[in-house]
Design a protein around this motif. Structure first.
Motif, PDB file in Angstrom:
ATOM      1  N   ARG A 172      53.823 -25.392  56.940  1.00 54.41           N
ATOM      2  CA  ARG A 172      53.258 -25.735  55.636  1.00 54.41           C
ATOM      3  C   ARG A 172      51.839 -26.262  55.803  1.00 54.41           C
ATOM      4  N   PRO A 173      50.987 -26.118  54.793  1.00 52.58           N
ATOM      5  CA  PRO A 173      49.683 -26.796  54.826  1.00 52.58           C
ATOM      6  C   PRO A 173      49.890 -28.308  54.784  1.00 52.58           C
ATOM      7  N   GLN A 190      46.846 -25.847  58.607  1.00 52.26           N
ATOM      8  CA  GLN A 190      48.102 -25.097  58.604  1.00 52.26           C
ATOM      9  C   GLN A 190      48.303 -24.438  59.955  1.00 52.26           C
ATOM     10  N   LEU A 209      47.798 -32.074  54.557  1.00 53.42           N
ATOM     11  CA  LEU A 209      46.532 -32.745  54.273  1.00 53.42           C
ATOM     12  C   LEU A 209      46.053 -33.501  55.510  1.00 53.42           C
ATOM     13  N   PHE A 266      41.947 -25.123  55.535  1.00 58.47           N
ATOM     14  CA  PHE A 266      41.598 -24.755  54.161  1.00 58.47           C
ATOM     15  C   PHE A 266      40.879 -25.912  53.485  1.00 58.47           C
ATOM     16  N   ALA A 278      43.825 -28.237  38.471  1.00 59.33           N
ATOM     17  CA  ALA A 278      44.276 -27.414  39.582  1.00 59.33           C
ATOM     18  C   ALA A 278      43.341 -27.561  40.761  1.00 59.33           C
ATOM     19  N   LEU A 279      43.869 -27.267  41.937  1.00 55.42           N
ATOM     20  CA  LEU A 279      43.065 -27.123  43.144  1.00 55.42           C
ATOM     21  C   LEU A 279      42.807 -25.639  43.366  1.00 55.42           C
ATOM     22  N   ILE A 280      41.550 -25.308  43.638  1.00 54.62           N
ATOM     23  CA  ILE A 280      41.209 -23.962  44.050  1.00 54.62           C
ATOM     24  C   ILE A 280      40.881 -24.012  45.533  1.00 54.62           C
ATOM     25  N   PHE A 281      41.522 -23.149  46.306  1.00 57.09           N
ATOM     26  CA  PHE A 281      41.392 -23.169  47.754  1.00 57.09           C
ATOM     27  C   PHE A 281      40.388 -22.135  48.249  1.00 57.09           C
ATOM     28  N   GLY A 282      39.719 -22.467  49.344  1.00 58.54           N
ATOM     29  CA  GLY A 282      38.967 -21.472  50.079  1.00 58.54           C
ATOM     30  C   GLY A 282      39.920 -20.552  50.817  1.00 58.54           C
ATOM     31  N   LYS A 283      39.374 -19.503  51.426  1.00 63.07           N
ATOM     32  CA  LYS A 283      40.225 -18.501  52.056  1.00 63.07           C
ATOM     33  C   LYS A 283      40.643 -18.864  53.471  1.00 63.07           C
ATOM     34  N   SER A 326      38.921 -29.568  43.169  1.00 65.38           N
ATOM     35  CA  SER A 326      39.542 -29.638  41.848  1.00 65.38           C
ATOM     36  C   SER A 326      38.684 -28.849  40.864  1.00 65.38           C
ATOM     37  N   MET A 327      39.349 -28.133  39.955  1.00 67.92           N
ATOM     38  CA  MET A 327      38.635 -27.277  39.020  1.00 67.92           C
ATOM     39  C   MET A 327      39.141 -27.512  37.604  1.00 67.92           C
ATOM     40  N   TYR A 340      43.079 -29.133  54.278  1.00 64.53           N
ATOM     41  CA  TYR A 340      44.429 -28.940  54.786  1.00 64.53           C
ATOM     42  C   TYR A 340      44.384 -28.182  56.115  1.00 64.53           C
TER      43      TYR A 340
END
Lengths: 115, 113
Positions: free
Chosen positions: B43-44, B38, B46, B89, B100-105, B93-94, B36
């Protein structure tokens, strides 16, 4: 199509007040999500709803509740706001859920400050 | 718990150079990896995604590579332009929390002209 619509865009609360953030999507998506975004922390999942009638906790659910009102709407409630909940809140939706390998579409966010 | 690590946190390049952002993930069952973009106050959005049955995907100046064995994936932007400046970002998927999606920082990319 508006996509994902969040209201309000900005809000200031006092510690202990309650409020509900609203989210609606017009894409006929099944899954909806609430994230919070803090500086340097990326996007963290609060709650999600894989389909109408179901909700589940994400990474950081404490202090929040959600309601999947119908297929279009997914609200996030802060029962007793705390300064640590100052953040930007994003709602997102996807057609069938992430494990179906489909992207999420985000709203514009709600900027929430708690004094 | 499951997580996604993203590097670098900031990246400055000259216009026309290439930029590479790398992410590693912990859940070997992850099979969907979106990126993504931003812009400030927005908004983020894709920009590209890749699924686990593909090793590389390209869309004009943007490409993503995936190494499932090493559990890492990377975003490559070629011929960078000032309008590429934004926070990027990665996500994976986890299985945790079911779906859920887990995002990097995030990586703040600055392209100077």
């Amino acid at each position: 199509n508006a996509g994902v619509t969040q209201t309000p865009k900005f809000q200031v609360l006092k510690t202990g007040q309650s409020m509900t953030l609203q989210c609606a999507q017009d894409m006929n998506h099944n899954s909806m999500y609430w994230y919070r975004q803090d500086p340097g922390m990326g996007l963290r999942l609060i709650y999600y709803s894989a389909s109408e009638g179901t909700t589940d906790k994400g990474e950081v659910p404490n202090g929040y509740n959600v309601s999947r009102l119908n297929k279009r709407e997914f609200s996030l409630r802060l029962e007793s706001a705390a300064p640590s909940q100052t953040s930007v809140y994003f709602c997102a939706s996807s057609p069938l859920g992430v494990m179906a390998n489909q992207p999420q579409h985000f709203g514009d966010g709600t900027r929430l400050s708690i004094l | 718990g499951e997580n996604v690590e993203q590097h670098p946190s900031t990246l400055s390049v000259q216009e026309g150079d290439s930029a590479v952002i790398k992410c590693t993930y912990s859940d070997s069952a992850s099979n969907y990896f979106p990126w993504y973009k931003q812009e400030l106050g927005k908004r983020p959005q894709l920009i590209i995604d890749i699924r686990s049955n593909v090793g590389e995907k390209k869309d004009q100046r943007i490409a993503v590579t995936l190494n499932k064995t090493a559990k890492h994936f990377s975003l490559h932007i070629t011929e960078t332009q000032p309008e590429d400046s934004a926070v990027y970002f990665c996500a994976a998927s986890m299985r945790q929390a079911g779906t859920a999606l887990i995002f990097g920082k995030g990586t703040t990319l600055s392209v100077s002209s």
